[in-house]
Scaffold this motif. Structure first.
Motif, PDB file in Angstrom:
ATOM      1  N   ASP A 182       0.834  -1.209   0.000  1.00  0.00           N
ATOM      2  CA  ASP A 182       0.000   0.000   0.000  1.00  0.00           C
ATOM      3  C   ASP A 182       0.867   1.257   0.000  1.00  0.00           C
ATOM      4  O   ASP A 182       0.451   2.302  -0.487  1.00  0.00           O
ATOM      5  CB  ASP A 182      -0.888   0.024   1.249  1.00  0.00           C
ATOM      6  N   VAL A 183       2.074   1.131   0.600  1.00  0.00           N
ATOM      7  CA  VAL A 183       3.002   2.254   0.689  1.00  0.00           C
ATOM      8  C   VAL A 183       4.376   1.778   0.233  1.00  0.00           C
ATOM      9  O   VAL A 183       4.854   0.738   0.693  1.00  0.00           O
ATOM     10  CB  VAL A 183       3.124   2.791   2.139  1.00  0.00           C
ATOM     11  N   VAL A 184       4.999   2.520  -0.673  1.00  0.00           N
ATOM     12  CA  VAL A 184       6.359   2.228  -1.118  1.00  0.00           C
ATOM     13  C   VAL A 184       7.228   3.418  -0.717  1.00  0.00           C
ATOM     14  O   VAL A 184       7.031   4.534  -1.204  1.00  0.00           O
ATOM     15  CB  VAL A 184       6.433   2.006  -2.641  1.00  0.00           C
ATOM     16  N   ILE A 185       8.161   3.163   0.196  1.00  0.00           N
ATOM     17  CA  ILE A 185       9.042   4.228   0.689  1.00  0.00           C
ATOM     18  C   ILE A 185      10.424   4.007   0.096  1.00  0.00           C
ATOM     19  O   ILE A 185      11.066   2.985   0.352  1.00  0.00           O
ATOM     20  CB  ILE A 185       9.120   4.213   2.229  1.00  0.00           C
ATOM     21  N   CYS A 186      10.871   4.958  -0.711  1.00  0.00           N
ATOM     22  CA  CYS A 186      12.150   4.837  -1.417  1.00  0.00           C
ATOM     23  C   CYS A 186      13.175   5.776  -0.799  1.00  0.00           C
ATOM     24  O   CYS A 186      12.855   6.933  -0.472  1.00  0.00           O
ATOM     25  CB  CYS A 186      11.996   5.188  -2.896  1.00  0.00           C
ATOM     26  N   THR A 187      14.382   5.284  -0.633  1.00  0.00           N
ATOM     27  CA  THR A 187      15.482   6.144  -0.178  1.00  0.00           C
ATOM     28  C   THR A 187      16.619   6.059  -1.180  1.00  0.00           C
ATOM     29  O   THR A 187      17.000   4.983  -1.622  1.00  0.00           O
ATOM     30  CB  THR A 187      15.998   5.729   1.214  1.00  0.00           C
ATOM     31  N   GLY A 188      17.160   7.234  -1.528  1.00  0.00           N
ATOM     32  CA  GLY A 188      18.308   7.275  -2.420  1.00  0.00           C
ATOM     33  C   GLY A 188      17.938   7.592  -3.857  1.00  0.00           C
ATOM     34  O   GLY A 188      16.782   7.471  -4.273  1.00  0.00           O
ATOM     35  N   GLY A 189      18.945   8.030  -4.609  1.00  0.00           N
ATOM     36  CA  GLY A 189      18.761   8.280  -6.033  1.00  0.00           C
ATOM     37  C   GLY A 189      18.119   9.609  -6.369  1.00  0.00           C
ATOM     38  O   GLY A 189      17.575   9.770  -7.462  1.00  0.00           O
ATOM     39  N   LEU A 190      18.165  10.595  -5.447  1.00  0.00           N
ATOM     40  CA  LEU A 190      17.560  11.908  -5.702  1.00  0.00           C
ATOM     41  C   LEU A 190      18.614  12.975  -5.972  1.00  0.00           C
ATOM     42  O   LEU A 190      18.270  14.156  -6.086  1.00  0.00           O
ATOM     43  CB  LEU A 190      16.693  12.344  -4.511  1.00  0.00           C
ATOM     44  N   GLY A 191      19.864  12.581  -6.057  1.00  0.00           N
ATOM     45  CA  GLY A 191      20.947  13.551  -6.186  1.00  0.00           C
ATOM     46  C   GLY A 191      21.120  14.101  -7.592  1.00  0.00           C
ATOM     47  O   GLY A 191      20.295  13.863  -8.493  1.00  0.00           O
ATOM     48  N   PRO A 192      22.251  14.807  -7.843  1.00  0.00           N
ATOM     49  CA  PRO A 192      22.441  15.516  -9.109  1.00  0.00           C
ATOM     50  C   PRO A 192      23.130  14.714 -10.207  1.00  0.00           C
ATOM     51  O   PRO A 192      23.193  15.174 -11.346  1.00  0.00           O
ATOM     52  CB  PRO A 192      23.332  16.693  -8.688  1.00  0.00           C
ATOM     53  N   THR A 193      23.659  13.540  -9.906  1.00  0.00           N
ATOM     54  CA  THR A 193      24.471  12.832 -10.892  1.00  0.00           C
ATOM     55  C   THR A 193      23.627  11.947 -11.785  1.00  0.00           C
ATOM     56  O   THR A 193      22.451  11.665 -11.508  1.00  0.00           O
ATOM     57  CB  THR A 193      25.552  11.986 -10.189  1.00  0.00           C
ATOM     58  N   GLN A 194      24.239  11.455 -12.864  1.00  0.00           N
ATOM     59  CA  GLN A 194      23.510  10.687 -13.867  1.00  0.00           C
ATOM     60  C   GLN A 194      23.035   9.336 -13.357  1.00  0.00           C
ATOM     61  O   GLN A 194      22.133   8.733 -13.940  1.00  0.00           O
ATOM     62  CB  GLN A 194      24.389  10.500 -15.112  1.00  0.00           C
ATOM     63  N   ASP A 195      23.644   8.825 -12.270  1.00  0.00           N
ATOM     64  CA  ASP A 195      23.184   7.541 -11.734  1.00  0.00           C
ATOM     65  C   ASP A 195      22.091   7.715 -10.681  1.00  0.00           C
ATOM     66  O   ASP A 195      21.635   6.730 -10.099  1.00  0.00           O
ATOM     67  CB  ASP A 195      24.352   6.727 -11.178  1.00  0.00           C
ATOM     68  N   ASP A 196      21.665   8.953 -10.440  1.00  0.00           N
ATOM     69  CA  ASP A 196      20.528   9.200  -9.545  1.00  0.00           C
ATOM     70  C   ASP A 196      19.255   9.146 -10.376  1.00  0.00           C
ATOM     71  O   ASP A 196      18.801  10.144 -10.953  1.00  0.00           O
ATOM     72  CB  ASP A 196      20.678  10.556  -8.854  1.00  0.00           C
ATOM     73  N   LEU A 197      18.668   7.951 -10.442  1.00  0.00           N
ATOM     74  CA  LEU A 197      17.620   7.672 -11.432  1.00  0.00           C
ATOM     75  C   LEU A 197      16.214   7.548 -10.854  1.00  0.00           C
ATOM     76  O   LEU A 197      15.263   7.334 -11.601  1.00  0.00           O
ATOM     77  CB  LEU A 197      17.963   6.349 -12.147  1.00  0.00           C
ATOM     78  N   THR A 198      16.070   7.652  -9.534  1.00  0.00           N
ATOM     79  CA  THR A 198      14.795   7.319  -8.903  1.00  0.00           C
ATOM     80  C   THR A 198      13.626   8.090  -9.511  1.00  0.00           C
ATOM     81  O   THR A 198      12.613   7.504  -9.916  1.00  0.00           O
ATOM     82  CB  THR A 198      14.870   7.586  -7.394  1.00  0.00           C
ATOM     83  N   LYS A 199      13.739   9.432  -9.572  1.00  0.00           N
ATOM     84  CA  LYS A 199      12.626  10.235 -10.080  1.00  0.00           C
ATOM     85  C   LYS A 199      12.370   9.997 -11.564  1.00  0.00           C
ATOM     86  O   LYS A 199      11.215   9.947 -12.009  1.00  0.00           O
ATOM     87  CB  LYS A 199      12.899  11.717  -9.796  1.00  0.00           C
ATOM     88  N   ASP A 200      13.443   9.837 -12.333  1.00  0.00           N
ATOM     89  CA  ASP A 200      13.284   9.605 -13.773  1.00  0.00           C
ATOM     90  C   ASP A 200      12.531   8.304 -14.036  1.00  0.00           C
ATOM     91  O   ASP A 200      11.613   8.258 -14.861  1.00  0.00           O
ATOM     92  CB  ASP A 200      14.656   9.552 -14.446  1.00  0.00           C
TER      93      ASP A 200
END
Length: 416
Positions: A61-79
């Motif tokens: 029901d809830v998915v809590i994600c940590t990491g991947g929000l930074g400025p580099t090309q391997d920070d892919l969470t939002k994309d």
């Protein structure tokens, strides 16, 4: 409400950092009545991230994600999430202003990639980052609530507690919080402790009982659901009393605290002092004690007398006790007594504790690995010696010996 925690970062899979975020989030979710069913770790790979998000959305029901929000090309969470849910990425203007202001105030040129930290999914709610730059995000997609948090704990923790929890609580209906109490035991192994509680564990419904073992200590967690902390405490009380009635000799605290903290507290409260003489533990006992704030009041210090020469030179243990044919040896009750008495005498402490033994990996003086003698000298009382045959590797034996010494001292202090 069922939750899944998704920790994102190849560095986690490589073992370069420890995933402490999952521990924090699991504990905080339980406190508000959200049950964490699964914890997943996935690397910085677009395909694997997408498959992970799809699977998590299908079972939580809830998915809590940590990491991947930074400025580099391997920070892919939002994309990746934007592609999965079919929403565009937009700039969160307050975050963008904070980023540009930070670079300007430091006189540093801001590269274009830093704008990525201000991106958020359209039709989502921003989560303010008090200690960093990347904005967090919360949104609902086809009945599943997604919460995106930064990876660094100093950013993630305040964002979750102050902003994500209130957002999540608006989505909750009849969840009842969990309340737990940690009962801490020493001087007893996990299997022995569990054996004495088998009937309680077998009959458990609410509260539940779960044992956990650490080196030299055992924890029992009792847990219930309740609408308030007061109701939770009442429900836990009878189970705690039942356990206490059977294991009071070993139960040193009913909250999550190491035994060295309780020993320091008791020594300080009774205005008593302690000094230690350590051989096989190599200063570990002193280290455990001095890890506790306020230990400088009761703890006078110690001597690491690893060799026979130092046992003789610094603590006046006769060489004929330590060496030679027919001598008791360094690993003996006789040496433990002299070390404890002499460290107490030299420092003027109320208690003197000594530890001498064979930590391994091989035997010494013809004595087996794991044989340890702990001496306890106290003013105006006969010196006591505890002989232990400990198991485990070198590090385990050292740790168990130090914890055993603390347990024996705790027993003496609580009875005074």
């Amino acid at each position: 409400m069922k939750a899944e925690i998704v920790a994102i970062g190849t560095e986690l899979l490589l073992g370069q950092i420890v995933n402490t975020n999952a521990q924090f989030l699991s504990r905080e979710c339980a406190a508000i009545g959200v049950d964490v069913y699964l914890q997943t770790v996935v690397g910085d790979n677009e395909h694997r991230l997408l498959e992970t998000f799809k699977l998590a959305a299908s079972r939580a029901d809830v998915v809590i994600c940590t990491g991947g929000l930074g400025p580099t090309q391997d920070d892919l969470t939002k994309d990746v999430l934007a592609g999965f849910v079919g929403r565009e990425l937009i700039i969160h203007e307050p975050s963008m202003t904070a980023i540009t202001d930070m670079f300007q105030s430091r006189g540093i040129h801001m590269v274009e990639s830093n704008r990525r930290q201000a991106l958020m999914l359209a039709d989502s709610d921003p989560l303010h980052n008090e200690t960093g730059l990347a904005v967090g995000i919360a949104f609902t997609y086809e009945g599943t609530h997604f919460i995106l948090l930064p990876g660094p704990p100093k950013e993630m923790k305040p964002m979750f507690s102050k902003y994500a929890v209130p957002w999540l609580q608006t989505k909750m209906t009849d969840e009842v919080p969990l309340y737990s109490k940690m009962l801490k035991f020493a001087g007893i192994g996990e299997s022995n402790l569990e054996h004495q509680l088998l009937d309680l564990i077998a009959a458990q419904t609410d509260p539940t009982i779960a044992p956990y073992a650490k080196e030299g200590e055992v924890t029992i967690r009792i847990t219930t659901r309740a609408q308030s902390a007061e109701e939770g405490e009442k429900k836990l009380q009878s189970t705690e009393e039942a356990i206490r009635s059977r294991l009071s000799e070993h139960l040193y605290a009913n909250h999550d605290v190491p035994i060295e903290a309780v020993v320091v507290q008791l020594l300080a409260a009774k205005k008593l002092t302690l000094a230690v003489a350590e051989s096989c533990t190599g200063g570990l006992l002193g280290d455990l004690i001095t890890s506790i704030p306020g230990s400088s009041q009761p703890f006078l210090g110690g001597i690491i007398c690893y060799t026979n020469a130092l046992k003789h030179q610094l603590l006046s243990v006769p060489l004929e006790v330590l060496e030679g044919e027919g001598a008791p040896g360094a690993v003996s009750s006789e040496t433990a007594v002299l070390l404890a008495e002499h460290i107490s005498g030299k420092t003027g402490s109320d208690f003197g504790i000594s530890i001498t033994g064979v930590a391994g990996p091989s035997s010494s003086e013809g004595k087996p690995v794991g044989l340890v003698y702990i001496g306890f000298a106290q003013k105006n009382k006969p010196t006591q010696v505890i002989a232990l045959q400990l198991s485990g590797n070198r590090e385990s034996i050292k740790h168990r010996a130090a914890k055993s010494a603390l347990y024996q001292l705790w027993k003496q202090l609580k009875d005074q």
